[in-house]
Design an enzyme around this catalytic site. Sequence first.
Site, PDB file in Angstrom:
ATOM      1  N   ILE A 137       0.852  -1.173   0.000  1.00  0.00           N
ATOM      2  CA  ILE A 137       0.000   0.000   0.000  1.00  0.00           C
ATOM      3  C   ILE A 137       0.896   1.234   0.000  1.00  0.00           C
ATOM      4  O   ILE A 137       1.844   1.322   0.787  1.00  0.00           O
ATOM      5  CB  ILE A 137      -0.938   0.024   1.223  1.00  0.00           C
ATOM      6  CG1 ILE A 137      -1.689  -1.315   1.333  1.00  0.00           C
ATOM      7  CG2 ILE A 137      -1.917   1.182   1.106  1.00  0.00           C
ATOM      8  CD1 ILE A 137      -2.545  -1.670   0.146  1.00  0.00           C
ATOM      9  N   LYS A 138       0.597   2.167  -0.884  1.00  0.00           N
ATOM     10  CA  LYS A 138       1.430   3.354  -1.021  1.00  0.00           C
ATOM     11  C   LYS A 138       1.084   4.406   0.037  1.00  0.00           C
ATOM     12  O   LYS A 138      -0.094   4.639   0.328  1.00  0.00           O
ATOM     13  CB  LYS A 138       1.273   3.964  -2.410  1.00  0.00           C
ATOM     14  CG  LYS A 138       2.043   3.231  -3.500  1.00  0.00           C
ATOM     15  CD  LYS A 138       2.012   4.037  -4.781  1.00  0.00           C
ATOM     16  CE  LYS A 138       3.041   3.546  -5.784  1.00  0.00           C
ATOM     17  NZ  LYS A 138       3.075   4.400  -6.982  1.00  0.00           N
ATOM     18  N   VAL A 139       2.119   5.026   0.565  1.00  0.00           N
ATOM     19  CA  VAL A 139       1.969   6.119   1.523  1.00  0.00           C
ATOM     20  C   VAL A 139       2.927   7.233   1.101  1.00  0.00           C
ATOM     21  O   VAL A 139       4.139   6.993   1.009  1.00  0.00           O
ATOM     22  CB  VAL A 139       2.300   5.673   2.959  1.00  0.00           C
ATOM     23  CG1 VAL A 139       2.155   6.839   3.931  1.00  0.00           C
ATOM     24  CG2 VAL A 139       1.422   4.506   3.382  1.00  0.00           C
TER      25      VAL A 139
END
Length: 376
Positions: A137-139
């Site tokens: 998941i991109k942050v």
Amino acid sequence: MNTRKLSELGQSPWLDHIERSHTRSGELRRMVEHEGLKGMTSNPAIFDKAITRGSGYEPDIRRLATEGKTTTEIYEALIVTDIQEAAAALHPVYEQSRGLDGYVSLEPPSQYAYDLEKTLTEVPRYWRLANVPNVMIKVPGTPEGIVAVRRFIASGINVNITLLFSPHNYAMVAQAYIEGLQELHRQGGDISRVASVASIFVSRIDTAVDRRLQALIAEEKDHVRRRELEGLLGQAALANSQLTYRSYCQRFAAADFKALETKGARVQRLLWGSTSTKNPAYSDVKYVDGLIGPGTVNTLPLETWQAFNDHGIPHITLGRDTERARRTLERLEELGISMEEVHAGLQRDGVAAFNSSLDSLLAHLEEKRKTVLGAR
């Protein structure tokens, strides 16, 4: 294939592209089997292009709209399906590499980039929506995002920290990753199951710095000084990356991480993003040829992937001339080009660009939804 040779040099080639027709036609599996594809990344801009211009989405859009789904629910259903199908195609890579590669990255709405509480809610929700082991998941690497990264790693969520530009910003992300692993270990969690990459955006740095250099060149009357300024064009991005790579090597050779590594922890690899060439005067594989080194990932847009396989030069280029890189960046600072300002501006612009792409896609889906409902 040159992309296969990258793996022999210790670098994993990922694809910065996702589209339903590409996955369902078998082309993605072919690239995995024959071209050495090891992973994929996505972002709102990629999904905007895929869904608004691609094929294979209309039946799902009609079905979801008829079921009464909101525009946001339609969007999430479409992208999660794409992520899960790509993850299935890459699962053999995930298994064969024992969790080193084979990941697909999914990005929650980027308007939460500066909202810690929303980030802490949305990232775990997207993690559950994807529901596959080989997703990241991109942050965004904003101050709020870095705080969140530590918590996500401590809870066992695979994270791709994105929109990083400066070595200092990167160092904070690496520290958050290590502290997250330490917390997970204290809680009795299995740190060997957590994977992460830190995504350094590359070509946009040259675009921003070159713009400033061109302004100086236009005003410079001295021919010798003018030639020096011209010689600095197109140098900042690779120099910045070389120093970030040095920081990466040093950080993960330190004692605190080595203690975790003996318990199964994985290195948080550097991922080179934004590696398409924006300036047509430069080589179309400039940001692939110049960023090859062990323990890294390069995520290539499809056109760059094809260009590198056609005429790229696969050999180690990272860690070879960090002193020259340091001098390049120091000279830019002497000329009044603040790299800190460049990096901060690019991160803000990156968040805004992803917001714009998501807004564009949601507007397109809302129009489609209304058309379907109006035809009933």
